[in-house]
Design an enzyme around this catalytic site. Structure first.
Site, PDB file in Angstrom:
ATOM      1  N   GLY A  15       0.837  -1.212   0.000  1.00 40.75           N
ATOM      2  CA  GLY A  15       0.000   0.000   0.000  1.00 40.75           C
ATOM      3  C   GLY A  15       0.866   1.254   0.000  1.00 40.75           C
ATOM      4  O   GLY A  15       1.856   1.309   0.714  1.00 40.75           O
ATOM      5  N   ASP A 107       4.159  -4.325   6.629  1.00 43.16           N
ATOM      6  CA  ASP A 107       4.658  -5.593   7.178  1.00 43.16           C
ATOM      7  C   ASP A 107       4.667  -6.717   6.139  1.00 43.16           C
ATOM      8  O   ASP A 107       5.517  -7.604   6.186  1.00 43.16           O
ATOM      9  CB  ASP A 107       3.859  -5.990   8.422  1.00 43.16           C
ATOM     10  CG  ASP A 107       2.413  -6.267   8.109  1.00 43.16           C
ATOM     11  OD1 ASP A 107       1.771  -5.401   7.480  1.00 43.16           O
ATOM     12  OD2 ASP A 107       1.907  -7.341   8.474  1.00 43.16           O
ATOM     13  N   ASP A 132      -1.315   2.798   8.314  1.00 38.66           N
ATOM     14  CA  ASP A 132      -2.029   2.090   9.387  1.00 38.66           C
ATOM     15  C   ASP A 132      -1.318   2.137  10.744  1.00 38.66           C
ATOM     16  O   ASP A 132      -1.938   1.866  11.762  1.00 38.66           O
ATOM     17  CB  ASP A 132      -2.249   0.620   8.994  1.00 38.66           C
ATOM     18  CG  ASP A 132      -2.934   0.480   7.658  1.00 38.66           C
ATOM     19  OD1 ASP A 132      -3.712   1.385   7.295  1.00 38.66           O
ATOM     20  OD2 ASP A 132      -2.690  -0.522   6.950  1.00 38.66           O
ATOM     21  N   ASP A 134       0.720   0.083  12.090  1.00 37.88           N
ATOM     22  CA  ASP A 134       0.452  -1.187  12.772  1.00 37.88           C
ATOM     23  C   ASP A 134       1.690  -2.069  12.892  1.00 37.88           C
ATOM     24  O   ASP A 134       1.593  -3.287  12.922  1.00 37.88           O
ATOM     25  CB  ASP A 134      -0.661  -1.944  12.017  1.00 37.88           C
ATOM     26  CG  ASP A 134      -0.308  -2.187  10.557  1.00 37.88           C
ATOM     27  OD1 ASP A 134       0.701  -1.626  10.084  1.00 37.88           O
ATOM     28  OD2 ASP A 134      -1.039  -2.932   9.889  1.00 37.88           O
ATOM     29  N   ARG A 176      -7.083  -0.663   8.013  1.00 38.30           N
ATOM     30  CA  ARG A 176      -7.166  -2.127   7.951  1.00 38.30           C
ATOM     31  C   ARG A 176      -7.548  -2.675   9.327  1.00 38.30           C
ATOM     32  O   ARG A 176      -8.503  -2.200   9.909  1.00 38.30           O
ATOM     33  CB  ARG A 176      -5.860  -2.721   7.418  1.00 38.30           C
ATOM     34  CG  ARG A 176      -5.636  -2.317   5.967  1.00 38.30           C
ATOM     35  CD  ARG A 176      -4.817  -3.321   5.226  1.00 38.30           C
ATOM     36  NE  ARG A 176      -3.414  -3.202   5.590  1.00 38.30           N
ATOM     37  CZ  ARG A 176      -2.429  -3.788   4.931  1.00 38.30           C
ATOM     38  NH1 ARG A 176      -2.702  -4.542   3.888  1.00 38.30           N
ATOM     39  NH2 ARG A 176      -1.187  -3.630   5.287  1.00 38.30           N
TER      40      ARG A 176
END
Ligand code: ADP
Length: 327
Positions: A15, A107, A132, A134, A176
């Site tokens: 992304g 990731d 995100d 994350d 997400r």
């Protein structure tokens, strides 16, 4: 003693996120400053496998620090999941004499780099580019600050029209399976309810809070929902509200991809520049197969094979603050 690098490749994968260009610029210019040759690899692992690679100069990255997207383009690449695809990528790097890689992505892109570096002796350095936020091991990921500020700006505008009509707006933001964009933008815009995947959504609780506000004639309400909330997105929440409170005028707004685009904020440009610089330094110093994070304002180098998704630990205190301030 780690192998010396002399010719490095840089790619953006997965992304896109605003600030990736600032990171590319930092990698290219730090590489050149240190006497390395730098190659831009188009469309992530896909362009690598297709040998869509060109040499970059300091001037190749002029006038991009302020631009969203990525000049190297990005892609999701199925064949990189296969050993055969990764071998092809290795052969191309070998043929071109590229002996180090900087991977700017999320990731998933890092997992690809782990597989690749297990099989072949090409050092890889990751830079976390994802809206995100994350990824564990870093306080920042490139693009989050821009995305959350875009969401805040949009939600502020929605509040104006919600206020004019006394309406309930249910706004869905990206992220997400992480709730950071929802949490941060929800708090910053004074949302009455924030629904995130990290906390169980009790829809009856949400309805009760709306009823209570109605009793107090507080008619303008904003609910910010993370796209990955386990209850569902904004449409599902709106459906549940409609069933139980048919009189309430409700509108749904899904912010969508505007959160991915636009000029990166100052913060995203700064962290991208810093991470890009340290990614090249890591390659030169032999700190290989790590991703470059920033924690407590210090560089943090996390081995790529230890990268894992960060589950946000949203403190109860934050949720209490949201409730009190929205009352
Ligand atoms: P992001 O980097 O934003 O999380 P993706 O999860 O789509 O995005 O990953 C980007 C790309 O990384 C994939 O399209 C694929 O080419 C590669 N990749 C992801 N996971 C793996 C894996 N386990 N093995 C090999 N390549 C992978």
């Amino acid at each position: 003693m780690a192998k010396k690098v002399s010719r490095i490749g840089v790619l953006t994968s997965g992304g896109d996120s605003p600030g990736m260009n600032a990171a590319i610029r930092a990698v290219v210019r730090t590489g050149i400053y240190n006497g390395l040759e730098v190659y831009g690899i188009m469309r992530g692992y896909q362009g690598l496998i297709e040998d869509d690679i060109y040499k970059m100069e300091g001037r190749s990255v002029a006038n991009i620090i302020q631009r969203g997207g990525t000049i190297l383009k990005t892609a999701r690449c199925k064949i990189f999941h296969t050993a055969e695809g990764r071998r092809k990528a290795y052969e191309i790097l070998q043929r071109r004499g590229i002996d180090g890689l900087v991977i700017i992505g999320g990731d998933g892109s890092f997992r690809g780099a782990v597989e690749f570096s297990k099989e072949f002796d090409i050092p890889c350095i990751g830079i976390a580019g994802t809206i995100d936020k994350d990824i564990a091991g870093t306080d920042f990921t490139i693009g989050f600050d821009t995305a959350v500020n875009t969401a805040v700006e949009a939600i502020d505008k929605i509040r104006d029209t919600a206020d004019a009509h006394d309406r309930l707006f249910i706004i869905e933001v990206m992220g997400r399976d992480a709730g950071y964009i929802a949490l941060h933008s929800g708090i910053a815009t004074g949302a009455e309810n924030i629904l995130i995947p990290e906390q169980k959504t009790d829809i009856e609780d949400v309805i009760a809070s709306l009823q209570e506000k109605e009793r107090r004639k507080k008619l303008v309400n904003l609910i910010v929902v993370a796209e990955g909330d386990e209850f569902g997105g904004a449409n599902e929440v709106a459906k549940a509200v409609k069933e139980r409170l048919p009189q309430t005028e409700t509108r749904v707004c899904i912010l969508g991809h505007i959160q991915r685009g636009g000029a990166p904020t100052c913060l995203d440009r700064l962290i991208a520049s810093r991470m890009g610089y340290h990614a090249v330094e890591s390659l030169i110093e032999g700190r290989h197969n790590v991703f470059v994070g920033i924690q407590n304002n210090k560089m943090n180098y996390v081995p790529l094979d230890k990268v894992h998704k960060k589950k946000s630990t949203i403190s109860d205190e934050w949720m209490k603050i949201v409730k009190i301030l929205a009352s």
